[in-house]
Write a protein that holds these residues in place. Structure first.
Motif: not given
Length: 238
Positions: A176-178, A212-232
């Motif tokens: 579905x994501x694809x 389809x050509x790859x689409x650009x995404x801008x990094x909006x936020x990065x959170x971290x806790x105990x080694x887990x990275x939460x990327x938006x």
């Protein structure tokens, strides 16, 4: 939890809704996709994403659901992850967001938690080509069965918008994501990197039609806790 980007600081759980707020009014459905992955790219352990979950990921998962109007998911993921109804109300409303399951075959068991453990009817997005007895069984189980002309992203999102469900949270699966990526319908990706190496034969977070050509995404936020990275990430064209 700490925020690394854009403004480094410490965050309390009550700060997260502002971090992940949807645009005030995009004038159309805004599609946010949420996935968790191991550091080596696995999206599941023994067929389920739960083996990759961390306390930080589970906290953000809950916030994303509380910000959404609807949770969109493919039938395979709903079955594998043993979905049930969302538990907590959407922020500012009295009821949780409905789960909307995409299935061309309507092959969902009526005793799934989607139908037996939910406070709002699960929406089943299918077509008239699905066996009539399956559609009737799901209606009898309390599902809101919708027969669409097709299950293309445009048709799915159009039906959700018709219902006033514009803040869309897609939780997969990769097919579905694809499909959403292939037509440029992904506005935002929330990707949790779990601090694990999983190997195995697990798939990636998206697969489907190419060309389809790859689409650009801008990094909006990065959170971290105990080694887990939460990327938006947000689509640059958005």
């Amino acid at each position: 939890m700490r925020r690394l980007l854009p403004d480094p600081d410490a965050l309390a759980p009550d700060d997260l809704p502002a971090v992940y707020a949807y645009p005030p009014d995009a004038g159309r459905p805004w599609v946010r996709v949420n996935f968790v992955s191991s550091l080596d790219g696995a999206v599941s352990v023994d067929g389920r994403s739960g083996g990759l979950g961390t306390p930080a990921d589970k906290m953000v998962f809950g916030i994303l659901r509380r910000l959404a109007d609807v949770v969109l998911v493919g039938a395979g993921t709903a079955r594998a992850e043993r979905y049930r109804g969302a538990r907590r109300p959407t922020i500012g409303r009295d009821a949780p967001p409905p789960i909307a399951v995409v299935t061309g075959s309507a092959a969902l068991e009526p005793d799934l938690g989607l139908f037996t453990d939910t406070s709002v009817p699960t929406i089943v997005l299918t077509t008239a080509g699905a066996p009539a007895e399956r559609r009737a069984t799901l209606r009898g189980a309390g599902a809101d069965v919708v027969e669409l002309p097709d299950l293309t992203p445009a048709t799915l999102l159009g039906e959700l918008e018709r219902r006033g469900l514009r803040r869309v949270l897609c939780e997969g699966g990769p097919a579905l994501h694809g499909d959403l990526i292939a037509v440029g319908a992904v506005d935002e990706l929330c990707l949790t990197l779990s601090p694990l190496l999983a190997a195995g034969d697990a798939g990636r977070i998206a697969h489907g039609p190419g060309g389809r050509a790859p689409e650009g995404m801008a990094l909006a936020s990065v959170l971290e806790e105990d080694g887990t990275l939460l990327l938006r990430y947000v689509r640059t064209a958005s």
